[in-house]
Design a protein around this motif. Structure first.
Motif, mmCIF file in Angstrom:
data_model
loop_
_atom_site.group_PDB
_atom_site.id
_atom_site.type_symbol
_atom_site.label_atom_id
_atom_site.label_comp_id
_atom_site.label_asym_id
_atom_site.label_seq_id
_atom_site.Cartn_x
_atom_site.Cartn_y
_atom_site.Cartn_z
ATOM 1 N N ASP A 305 0.587 -7.153 -6.063
ATOM 2 C CA ASP A 305 -0.990 -7.260 -5.847
ATOM 3 C C ASP A 305 -1.593 -8.425 -4.885
ATOM 4 O O ASP A 305 -2.774 -8.552 -4.925
ATOM 5 N N MET A 306 -0.904 -8.300 -4.221
ATOM 6 C CA MET A 306 -1.237 -9.584 -3.210
ATOM 7 C C MET A 306 -2.774 -9.166 -1.897
ATOM 8 O O MET A 306 -2.734 -8.232 -1.879
ATOM 9 N N PRO A 307 -3.690 -10.370 -2.487
ATOM 10 C CA PRO A 307 -5.124 -10.083 -2.167
ATOM 11 C C PRO A 307 -4.973 -10.227 -0.432
ATOM 12 O O PRO A 307 -3.726 -10.755 0.023
ATOM 13 N N GLY A 308 -5.784 -9.336 0.879
ATOM 14 C CA GLY A 308 -6.035 -8.956 1.235
ATOM 15 C C GLY A 308 -4.971 -8.071 2.369
ATOM 16 O O GLY A 308 -4.907 -8.399 3.658
ATOM 17 N N PHE A 309 -3.833 -7.377 1.638
ATOM 18 C CA PHE A 309 -3.169 -6.538 2.088
ATOM 19 C C PHE A 309 -3.461 -5.048 2.060
ATOM 20 O O PHE A 309 -3.689 -5.182 0.698
ATOM 21 N N THR A 310 -3.423 -4.698 3.068
ATOM 22 C CA THR A 310 -3.320 -3.353 2.266
ATOM 23 C C THR A 310 -2.540 -2.458 1.299
ATOM 24 O O THR A 310 -1.224 -3.453 1.273
ATOM 25 N N ARG A 311 -2.552 -1.757 0.456
ATOM 26 C CA ARG A 311 -1.521 -0.935 -0.346
ATOM 27 C C ARG A 311 -0.249 -0.348 0.384
ATOM 28 O O ARG A 311 1.166 -1.205 -0.257
ATOM 29 N N PRO A 312 -0.223 -0.197 1.497
ATOM 30 C CA PRO A 312 0.909 0.172 2.421
ATOM 31 C C PRO A 312 2.036 -1.311 2.389
ATOM 32 O O PRO A 312 3.040 -1.171 2.265
ATOM 33 N N MET A 313 1.074 -2.286 2.770
ATOM 34 C CA MET A 313 1.251 -3.007 3.237
ATOM 35 C C MET A 313 2.439 -3.679 2.743
ATOM 36 O O MET A 313 3.127 -4.691 2.976
#
Length: 477
Positions: A305-313
């Motif tokens: 769930d890291m913010p700032g990254f897209t779900r694919p990343m």
């Protein structure tokens, strides 16, 4: 309350005074809130499979004769494999999660009761039969749990939902193992006391009864959840959906990942813990194993769930994290197994006590890391399933496939353990299956899209971070 909650007004009944209506609305909003339901299903699993894990983590379910427990586990997993996908998965969409939990939950106290009986009568057939019944019950419980955990929250919160569940659920195994440690602290025998089985039985029964309070998908207040309309619920459509789901290439690539999800339990619990330590240290290690799972679930949940990254990343970061930590932990396991083989050849078995720090620290730390890695693995599997769809009905089918193949792999591994195959053979099989299945699952990981929301189809081809601050991706409640 959003448009998804259509049941409240229909069930309102006679006109009430404003104060009464306000009180009912406040209670109903809390009760139907997605996070209340996530926490509730977590506590149900704390009581039922959490306590079962506390037993299993003792090695041989706390018995000197591990063969009966191993064969009961084989029966359990075989029954789960035979029912989770094409029986329980389709039933879920027709009867809902509450009925599934009530159908499955009572089988947990039955199994604990069979071990209590075995302590007095040595009736191994009853334990094995109870294990088979538990396998069917576990299918109902885990399919309902997986659908709730992966679809009752918004897409940007699925990692956190998995983390919260994993922490509370594994607290059950930790608390149960600590209780067993206290009850068996002065024990000189190789089995746990009757009081251990009675205490776990009572807690399991409480968890079963908590299933009454689970909400159906149509009542849960979350914007992206795709509940199946009542008019579309029929067996033919459900069967077609089941076939379509399990033949999707993304699911097919995940099947080896599912198969390997519990394949290492028999080796870790019966060999690493069960054959190395005495009974009280096995209880303590069981607690540490499940506590490590809590920490592991939190770590992987935050990564996914890291913010700032897209779900694919985030999917790719999760895969790399799983592969690197797996190679490191299993590499340490190889060193342990060579050392353990030398000790067994010299006649040492079930002899290490936690107070002997010169010899107990290394194996204990390894067992802790094995627990954390199990949380990494299963949480990542659930997150990938949740990334496919926001529909509880479709996700229930995928979770059914997960439990079927997970149980198949586990049954194979427990049978190999019951046949007393060399420990190094079991270790090599587990390591190879885990790393190989991660490689096979890579195409599915690379195919994860920005969103599964059908109302945001256009976003799938746009590089937009899936974060709460971006209204183009996050649909507000």
């Amino acid at each position: 309350m959003d448009d998804n909650d259509t049941s409240a007004g229909d069930a309102a009944g006679p006109i009430m005074h404003a104060g009464e209506d306000d009180k009912r609305s406040t209670f109903h909003q809390i009760y139907t809130h997605c996070w209340f339901q996530i926490i509730l299903i977590s506590f149900i699993c704390f009581c039922c499979p959490g306590m079962y894990n506390a037993l299993a983590g003792l090695g041989g379910s706390g018995q000197v004769n591990q063969t009966v427990a191993a064969n009961a586990t084989v029966a359990l997993l075989a029954a789960t494999a035979g029912t989770a996908l094409f029986v329980v998965g389709p039933i879920f969409d027709r009867v809902g999660p509450r009925v599934c939990l009530l159908l499955g939950g009572w089988t947990y106290p039955l199994y604990s009761g069979s071990l209590l009986c075995f302590n007095s009568t040595k009736n191994g057939a009853f334990v094995i039969a109870a294990g088979a019944i538990l396998g069917v019950g576990a299918s109902f419980l885990w399919v309902a749990q997986g659908a709730i955990m992966t679809t009752y929250v918004k897409e940007s919160q699925k990692g956190r939902a998995i983390a919260v569940f994993w922490i509370i659920f594994n607290l059950g195994g930790g608390v149960g193992s600590l209780a067993s440690f206290g009850l068996n602290y002065h024990s000189k025998s190789g089995t746990v006391s009757n009081g251990t089985y009675i205490a776990l039985l009572i807690i399991m029964a409480i968890g079963w009864l908590l299933g009454v309070f689970i909400c159906p998908p149509s009542s849960v207040r979350v914007s992206q959840l795709q509940a199946t309309p009542q008019s579309e619920k029929n067996w033919r459509k459900t069967a077609r959906q089941a076939v379509r789901t399990v033949t999707d290439w993304r699911v097919v690539c995940m099947l080896p990942l599912f198969f390997s999800a519990n394949v290492f339990y028999s080796y870790q619990q019966n060999v690493v813990n069960g054959m190395t330590f005495n009974i009280r240290t096995r209880s303590l290690n069981g607690a540490l194993y499940w506590i490590a799972q809590m920490l592991g679930g939190l770590i992987i949940g935050l990564i996914l769930d890291m913010p700032g990254f897209t779900r694919p990343m985030r999917a790719r970061i999760g895969w790399v994290f799983l592969f690197v930590t797996g190679m490191a932990i299993w590499g340490g396991g190889y060193a342990f197994q060579k050392w353990s083989d030398r000790r067994v050849a010299a006649g040492f078995k079930q002899d290490i006590d936690y107070t002997d720090s010169s010899i107990s620290v290394g194996p204990t730390l390894l067992y802790i890391f094995y627990g954390a890695y199990d949380a990494f693995w299963q949480s990542f599997c659930y997150w990938l399933m949740g990334a496919r769809s926001n529909s509880p009905a479709e996700t229930a089918i995928t979770v059914g496939a997960y439990k079927t193949f997970q149980a198949t792999g586990g049954a194979m591994a427990w049978r190999i353990n019951a046949l007393k195959k060399p420990a190094m053979t079991q270790f090599a099989m587990d390591w190879g299956l885990c790393m190989g299945s991660l490689v096979i699952a890579l195409p599915t990981v690379l195919a994860v899209t920005l969103t599964s929301d059908p109302n945001s189809e256009a976003l799938k081809s746009r590089d937009v971070p899936d974060s709460k601050e971006d209204p183009r991706v996050e649909i507000k409640e």
